[in-house]
Design a protein around this motif. Structure first.
Motif, PDB file in Angstrom:
ATOM      1  N   GLU A 180       0.818  -1.214   0.000  1.00  0.00           N
ATOM      2  CA  GLU A 180       0.000   0.000   0.000  1.00  0.00           C
ATOM      3  C   GLU A 180       0.852   1.265   0.000  1.00  0.00           C
ATOM      4  O   GLU A 180       0.565   2.202  -0.716  1.00  0.00           O
ATOM      5  CB  GLU A 180      -0.940  -0.016   1.225  1.00  0.00           C
ATOM      6  CG  GLU A 180      -1.952   1.101   1.243  1.00  0.00           C
ATOM      7  CD  GLU A 180      -1.484   2.311   2.013  1.00  0.00           C
ATOM      8  OE1 GLU A 180      -2.007   3.409   1.766  1.00  0.00           O
ATOM      9  OE2 GLU A 180      -0.585   2.190   2.859  1.00  0.00           O
ATOM     10  N   SER A 181       1.905   1.279   0.806  1.00  0.00           N
ATOM     11  CA  SER A 181       2.653   2.522   1.000  1.00  0.00           C
ATOM     12  C   SER A 181       4.062   2.521   0.413  1.00  0.00           C
ATOM     13  O   SER A 181       4.647   3.575   0.217  1.00  0.00           O
ATOM     14  CB  SER A 181       2.762   2.818   2.498  1.00  0.00           C
ATOM     15  OG  SER A 181       3.518   1.800   3.142  1.00  0.00           O
ATOM     16  N   LYS A 186      -2.836   2.350  10.334  1.00  0.00           N
ATOM     17  CA  LYS A 186      -3.379   2.302   8.966  1.00  0.00           C
ATOM     18  C   LYS A 186      -4.654   1.462   8.870  1.00  0.00           C
ATOM     19  O   LYS A 186      -5.333   1.463   7.848  1.00  0.00           O
ATOM     20  CB  LYS A 186      -2.333   1.761   7.994  1.00  0.00           C
ATOM     21  CG  LYS A 186      -1.269   2.789   7.662  1.00  0.00           C
ATOM     22  CD  LYS A 186      -0.542   2.356   6.417  1.00  0.00           C
ATOM     23  CE  LYS A 186       0.304   3.459   5.874  1.00  0.00           C
ATOM     24  NZ  LYS A 186      -0.376   4.349   4.978  1.00  0.00           N
ATOM     25  N   CYS A 187      -5.001   0.764   9.939  1.00  0.00           N
ATOM     26  CA  CYS A 187      -6.193  -0.083   9.929  1.00  0.00           C
ATOM     27  C   CYS A 187      -7.495   0.717   9.955  1.00  0.00           C
ATOM     28  O   CYS A 187      -8.576   0.132  10.000  1.00  0.00           O
ATOM     29  CB  CYS A 187      -6.152  -1.098  11.070  1.00  0.00           C
ATOM     30  SG  CYS A 187      -5.061  -2.498  10.701  1.00  0.00           S
ATOM     31  N   ASN A 220      -8.332   2.230   7.377  1.00  0.00           N
ATOM     32  CA  ASN A 220      -8.735   1.920   6.013  1.00  0.00           C
ATOM     33  C   ASN A 220      -9.388   0.531   6.014  1.00  0.00           C
ATOM     34  O   ASN A 220      -8.745  -0.440   6.414  1.00  0.00           O
ATOM     35  CB  ASN A 220      -7.487   1.936   5.128  1.00  0.00           C
ATOM     36  CG  ASN A 220      -7.750   1.559   3.703  1.00  0.00           C
ATOM     37  OD1 ASN A 220      -8.582   0.715   3.400  1.00  0.00           O
ATOM     38  ND2 ASN A 220      -6.996   2.170   2.805  1.00  0.00           N
ATOM     39  N   ASN A 273      -9.976  -1.718   3.793  1.00  0.00           N
ATOM     40  CA  ASN A 273      -9.269  -2.749   3.026  1.00  0.00           C
ATOM     41  C   ASN A 273      -8.095  -3.304   3.832  1.00  0.00           C
ATOM     42  O   ASN A 273      -7.921  -4.510   3.936  1.00  0.00           O
ATOM     43  CB  ASN A 273      -8.729  -2.191   1.720  1.00  0.00           C
ATOM     44  CG  ASN A 273      -9.758  -1.455   0.920  1.00  0.00           C
ATOM     45  OD1 ASN A 273     -10.934  -1.437   1.267  1.00  0.00           O
ATOM     46  ND2 ASN A 273      -9.334  -0.823  -0.133  1.00  0.00           N
ATOM     47  N   LEU A 274      -7.291  -2.400   4.368  1.00  0.00           N
ATOM     48  CA  LEU A 274      -6.121  -2.817   5.133  1.00  0.00           C
ATOM     49  C   LEU A 274      -6.541  -3.472   6.448  1.00  0.00           C
ATOM     50  O   LEU A 274      -5.927  -4.448   6.884  1.00  0.00           O
ATOM     51  CB  LEU A 274      -5.208  -1.622   5.396  1.00  0.00           C
ATOM     52  CG  LEU A 274      -4.568  -1.018   4.150  1.00  0.00           C
ATOM     53  CD1 LEU A 274      -3.817   0.258   4.499  1.00  0.00           C
ATOM     54  CD2 LEU A 274      -3.657  -2.005   3.450  1.00  0.00           C
ATOM     55  N   HIS A 275      -7.578  -2.948   7.069  1.00  0.00           N
ATOM     56  CA  HIS A 275      -8.089  -3.529   8.310  1.00  0.00           C
ATOM     57  C   HIS A 275      -8.499  -4.977   8.083  1.00  0.00           C
ATOM     58  O   HIS A 275      -8.151  -5.866   8.865  1.00  0.00           O
ATOM     59  CB  HIS A 275      -9.264  -2.695   8.821  1.00  0.00           C
ATOM     60  CG  HIS A 275      -9.759  -3.117  10.158  1.00  0.00           C
ATOM     61  ND1 HIS A 275     -11.085  -3.113  10.483  1.00  0.00           N
ATOM     62  CD2 HIS A 275      -9.103  -3.557  11.263  1.00  0.00           C
ATOM     63  CE1 HIS A 275     -11.234  -3.530  11.732  1.00  0.00           C
ATOM     64  NE2 HIS A 275     -10.045  -3.805  12.219  1.00  0.00           N
ATOM     65  N   TYR A 295     -17.778  -5.335   6.027  1.00  0.00           N
ATOM     66  CA  TYR A 295     -17.119  -4.783   4.847  1.00  0.00           C
ATOM     67  C   TYR A 295     -17.545  -5.426   3.533  1.00  0.00           C
ATOM     68  O   TYR A 295     -17.277  -4.887   2.469  1.00  0.00           O
ATOM     69  CB  TYR A 295     -15.604  -4.898   4.976  1.00  0.00           C
ATOM     70  CG  TYR A 295     -14.990  -4.089   6.097  1.00  0.00           C
ATOM     71  CD1 TYR A 295     -15.489  -2.853   6.476  1.00  0.00           C
ATOM     72  CD2 TYR A 295     -13.882  -4.576   6.784  1.00  0.00           C
ATOM     73  CE1 TYR A 295     -14.913  -2.120   7.498  1.00  0.00           C
ATOM     74  CE2 TYR A 295     -13.296  -3.842   7.794  1.00  0.00           C
ATOM     75  CZ  TYR A 295     -13.816  -2.620   8.157  1.00  0.00           C
ATOM     76  OH  TYR A 295     -13.235  -1.900   9.155  1.00  0.00           O
ATOM     77  N   HIS A 336     -10.136  -1.740  -3.367  1.00  0.00           N
ATOM     78  CA  HIS A 336     -11.245  -0.885  -2.953  1.00  0.00           C
ATOM     79  C   HIS A 336     -12.145  -1.652  -2.010  1.00  0.00           C
ATOM     80  O   HIS A 336     -12.225  -2.873  -2.054  1.00  0.00           O
ATOM     81  CB  HIS A 336     -12.059  -0.425  -4.166  1.00  0.00           C
ATOM     82  CG  HIS A 336     -11.257   0.378  -5.133  1.00  0.00           C
ATOM     83  ND1 HIS A 336     -10.974   1.702  -4.932  1.00  0.00           N
ATOM     84  CD2 HIS A 336     -10.657   0.030  -6.297  1.00  0.00           C
ATOM     85  CE1 HIS A 336     -10.243   2.147  -5.936  1.00  0.00           C
ATOM     86  NE2 HIS A 336     -10.030   1.146  -6.781  1.00  0.00           N
ATOM     87  N   TRP A 337     -12.867  -0.910  -1.219  1.00  0.00           N
ATOM     88  CA  TRP A 337     -13.838  -1.493  -0.318  1.00  0.00           C
ATOM     89  C   TRP A 337     -15.090  -1.810  -1.106  1.00  0.00           C
ATOM     90  O   TRP A 337     -15.586  -0.996  -1.867  1.00  0.00           O
ATOM     91  CB  TRP A 337     -14.113  -0.490   0.792  1.00  0.00           C
ATOM     92  CG  TRP A 337     -15.121  -0.906   1.800  1.00  0.00           C
ATOM     93  CD1 TRP A 337     -15.468  -2.176   2.161  1.00  0.00           C
ATOM     94  CD2 TRP A 337     -15.913  -0.042   2.595  1.00  0.00           C
ATOM     95  NE1 TRP A 337     -16.410  -2.147   3.126  1.00  0.00           N
ATOM     96  CE2 TRP A 337     -16.710  -0.837   3.429  1.00  0.00           C
ATOM     97  CE3 TRP A 337     -16.028   1.333   2.698  1.00  0.00           C
ATOM     98  CZ2 TRP A 337     -17.607  -0.312   4.344  1.00  0.00           C
ATOM     99  CZ3 TRP A 337     -16.915   1.852   3.617  1.00  0.00           C
ATOM    100  CH2 TRP A 337     -17.683   1.037   4.422  1.00  0.00           C
TER     101      TRP A 337
END
Length: 184
Positions: free
Chosen positions: A14-15, A27-28, A30, A32-34, A66, A84-85
């Motif tokens: 991601e980063s 970052k959780c 977000n 998607n990342l969570h 989600y 994307h979510w």
């Protein structure tokens, strides 16, 4: 990279930065990342009775919240990235390689009859666009871009771009250049 955890490798995608545990948790926010964080925890502790049950319950909650239907039994390589979510379905018997991007609305599922009865196996560095459908006992090669809304129910060779319904294959050695960043 050998010293980094699978979660760190997923978040690196991601980063482009190696993150500490604290920065990963930050970052959780977000979705998607969570979700990827919780999925990896449930995979890590799947064979531990108490922690495994705890993470499965947490994962189930966030699957519903989600709209990601991905199970801990699914074999997913390092560097997994959800673009994307939004609703996403992956059959738990499917296999996904390293550095794969999957967008919203994607279905990776089984075929219950016919010559392709079974589950997909997806190679490394595969980008799957929004609303694509991949079904059956098929193999998707490495360095493959599956365009949005494509319907794929046959094998795809390495270094290909796949578009349309019915899907058409176009050979391209640079199929995922610019689509898959920060590879691990």
């Amino acid at each position: 990279m050998a010293g980094y955890s699978t979660i760190q490798k997923d978040f690196y995608r991601e980063s482009g930065k190696w993150l500490s545990t604290f920065k990963i948790l930050a970052k959780c926010v977000n979705p998607n990342l969570h979700f990827v964080y919780i999925l990896r925890k449930s995979q890590k502790f799947s064979k531990t009775p108490v922690l495994g049950l705890f993470w499965k319950v947490v994962l189930r909650h966030f699957q519903i919240k989600y709209g990601f239907q991905i199970y801990p039994e699914t074999q997913i390589g390092e560097g997994f990235y959800l673009g994307h979510w939004g609703s996403l379905v992956i059959n738990p018997k499917s296999k996904i390689g390293k550095n794969c991007n999957i967008a919203q609305g994607v279905t990776i599922g089984q075929q219950n009859r016919g010559k392709n009865e079974g589950y997909p196996v997806i190679g490394d560095e595969v980008w799957i666009g929004p609303n694509a459908v991949i079904v059956g006992n098929i193999n998707i090669g490495n360095n493959v871009l599956i365009a949005p809304n494509a319907y794929v129910n046959f094998d795809i060779p390495d270094n290909s771009v796949v578009t349309g319904n019915p899907a058409k294959i176009y050979s391209n050695d640079n199929a995922t250049d610019g689509y898959i960043n920060n590879k691990v």
